[in-house]
Design a protein around this motif. Structure first.
Motif, PDB file in Angstrom:
ATOM      1  N   LYS A   1      53.353  74.228 117.146  1.00  0.00           N
ATOM      2  CA  LYS A   1      52.930  73.485 115.966  1.00  0.00           C
ATOM      3  C   LYS A   1      51.954  74.342 115.177  1.00  0.00           C
ATOM      4  CE  LYS A   1      48.920  71.096 117.932  1.00  0.00           C
ATOM      5  NZ  LYS A   1      48.276  69.778 118.161  1.00  0.00           N
TER       6      LYS A   1
ATOM      7  N   CYS B   1      48.741  83.161 109.679  1.00  0.00           N
ATOM      8  CA  CYS B   1      48.206  82.049 110.467  1.00  0.00           C
ATOM      9  C   CYS B   1      46.878  82.379 111.130  1.00  0.00           C
ATOM     10  CB  CYS B   1      49.214  81.631 111.545  1.00  0.00           C
ATOM     11  SG  CYS B   1      50.785  81.039 110.903  1.00  0.00           S
TER      12      CYS B   1
ATOM     13  N   GLN C   1      44.886  69.189 104.804  1.00  0.00           N
ATOM     14  CA  GLN C   1      45.403  69.880 105.976  1.00  0.00           C
ATOM     15  C   GLN C   1      46.536  69.074 106.588  1.00  0.00           C
ATOM     16  OE1 GLN C   1      43.314  70.362 109.983  1.00  0.00           O
ATOM     17  NE2 GLN C   1      43.153  72.455 109.167  1.00  0.00           N
ATOM     18  N   ILE C   2      47.643  69.747 106.852  1.00  0.00           N
ATOM     19  CA  ILE C   2      48.773  69.091 107.493  1.00  0.00           C
ATOM     20  C   ILE C   2      49.073  69.809 108.807  1.00  0.00           C
ATOM     21  CG2 ILE C   2      49.764  68.362 105.295  1.00  0.00           C
ATOM     22  CD1 ILE C   2      51.917  70.560 105.731  1.00  0.00           C
ATOM     23  N   THR C   3      49.583  69.060 109.761  1.00  0.00           N
ATOM     24  CA  THR C   3      50.005  69.615 111.052  1.00  0.00           C
ATOM     25  C   THR C   3      51.469  69.280 111.254  1.00  0.00           C
ATOM     26  OG1 THR C   3      47.790  69.377 111.991  1.00  0.00           O
ATOM     27  CG2 THR C   3      49.619  69.637 113.531  1.00  0.00           C
ATOM     28  N   ARG C   4      52.258  70.279 111.558  1.00  0.00           N
ATOM     29  CA  ARG C   4      53.688  70.083 111.730  1.00  0.00           C
ATOM     30  C   ARG C   4      54.175  70.827 112.971  1.00  0.00           C
ATOM     31  NH1 ARG C   4      52.900  66.852 108.365  1.00  0.00           N
ATOM     32  NH2 ARG C   4      53.880  66.569 106.318  1.00  0.00           N
TER      33      ARG C   4
ATOM     34  N   CYS D   1      56.917  73.200 114.537  1.00  0.00           N
ATOM     35  CA  CYS D   1      57.513  74.329 113.817  1.00  0.00           C
ATOM     36  C   CYS D   1      58.366  75.205 114.732  1.00  0.00           C
ATOM     37  CB  CYS D   1      56.421  75.175 113.157  1.00  0.00           C
ATOM     38  SG  CYS D   1      55.236  75.920 114.313  1.00  0.00           S
TER      39      CYS D   1
ATOM     40  N   SER E   1      48.811  73.998 111.924  1.00  0.00           N
ATOM     41  CA  SER E   1      48.023  73.248 110.940  1.00  0.00           C
ATOM     42  C   SER E   1      47.698  74.192 109.793  1.00  0.00           C
ATOM     43  CB  SER E   1      46.727  72.721 111.566  1.00  0.00           C
ATOM     44  OG  SER E   1      46.998  71.780 112.580  1.00  0.00           O
TER      45      SER E   1
ATOM     46  N   SER F   1      49.442  75.184 119.496  1.00  0.00           N
ATOM     47  CA  SER F   1      49.301  75.945 118.258  1.00  0.00           C
ATOM     48  C   SER F   1      49.981  77.304 118.370  1.00  0.00           C
ATOM     49  CB  SER F   1      47.820  76.135 117.934  1.00  0.00           C
ATOM     50  OG  SER F   1      47.660  77.039 116.847  1.00  0.00           O
TER      51      SER F   1
ATOM     52  N   LEU G   1      58.095  75.332 109.235  1.00  0.00           N
ATOM     53  CA  LEU G   1      57.543  74.007 109.458  1.00  0.00           C
ATOM     54  C   LEU G   1      58.612  72.941 109.294  1.00  0.00           C
ATOM     55  CD1 LEU G   1      55.072  75.860 108.544  1.00  0.00           C
ATOM     56  CD2 LEU G   1      53.976  73.717 107.875  1.00  0.00           C
TER      57      LEU G   1
ATOM     58  N   ASN H   1      46.488  74.352 105.345  1.00  0.00           N
ATOM     59  CA  ASN H   1      45.986  73.656 104.165  1.00  0.00           C
ATOM     60  C   ASN H   1      47.046  73.694 103.084  1.00  0.00           C
ATOM     61  OD1 ASN H   1      43.373  73.040 105.194  1.00  0.00           O
ATOM     62  ND2 ASN H   1      42.768  75.171 104.859  1.00  0.00           N
TER      63      ASN H   1
END
Length: 222
Positions: free
Chosen positions: A155, A221, A164-167, A169, A157, A190, A208, A159
């Motif tokens: 996953k 990243c 901030q989004i978390t997906r 991936c 995170s 992560s 993502l 901006n």
């Protein structure tokens, strides 16, 4: 169907926004880490309680991907069942739907660390599967080329638009791809973690999942 096309070992693959992977030339749909029966295990062991809807939700999303791609083969890339007795969590409707999805197509269960045993009700499992220049297995092996694996539930995170989004991936370079977890109730690790970082070159790409596939360079990243 929202997707992103890329190449691994000379083969064109499509990362689906759902977290599935489609190999159109071979008509193969691959999904990883379904973790059917997680609620069943948590409730049984007293580790927590979640609404018992992950089996049907995961199956319906898988059904949508199967309807969109019409694969001749589905590969479930390990940890399909959350533990040894997770199959017992399937009710009659869920069992019926899974068997409908399996009908008239090859269905390959790859064994994982949660399910290192043959599935008795829905078909036998194997440790790995190779097709052309691609090998499917649950946990990545160092030094492999043309490998597709899962296990880590990657996953990220980031901006985006001042939020901030978390997906979940995908992450891929020229040698390997690690799949996101497909199951409804699955956490993630992560892509910045050392366990994942050690497996990839600096030119890797992160894809993502979500309503629209977004891609970012892995190097950005950090």
């Amino acid at each position: 169907m929202n997707s992103y096309d890329f190449y691994l070992s000379g083969e064109k693959l499509s990362a689906l926004s759902s977290g599935g992977l489609y190999w159109s030339d071979k008509k193969i749909l691959c999904v990883s880490d379904l973790h059917f029966g997680k609620t069943h295990r948590l409730n049984r062991t007293g580790a927590g309680a979640l609404p018992p809807y992950e089996n049907i939700d995961t199956l319906k999303r898988l059904q949508a991907d199967i309807c969109a791609t019409n694969p001749s083969c589905v590969i479930c890339l390990g940890d399909s069942f959350d533990d040894r007795i997770a199959e017992q969590s399937f009710n009659n409707a869920e069992t019926h739907l899974l068997k409908i999805l399996q009908k008239d197509r090859d269905w390959i269960w790859i064994s994982g660390n949660h399910d290192p045993y043959p599935s008795l009700q829905f078909g036998e499992s194997i440790s790995s599967f190779s097709k052309s220049s691609i090998t499917f297995r649950h946990i990545a092996l160092k030094g492999e080329i043309g490998e597709i694996s899962g296990h880590y539930h990657p996953k990220i995170s980031i901006n985006l638009s001042n939020a901030q989004i978390t997906r979940a991936c995908f992450i891929a370079d020229q040698k390997r791809l690690i799949m996101p977890a497909y199951g409804t109730y699955t956490g993630g690790l992560s892509v910045r973690s050392d366990e994942i970082k050690v497996l990839f070159e600096n030119d890797a790409t992160v894809m993502l999942t979500g309503n629209k596939i977004r891609t970012i360079p892995y190097s950005s990243c950090f």
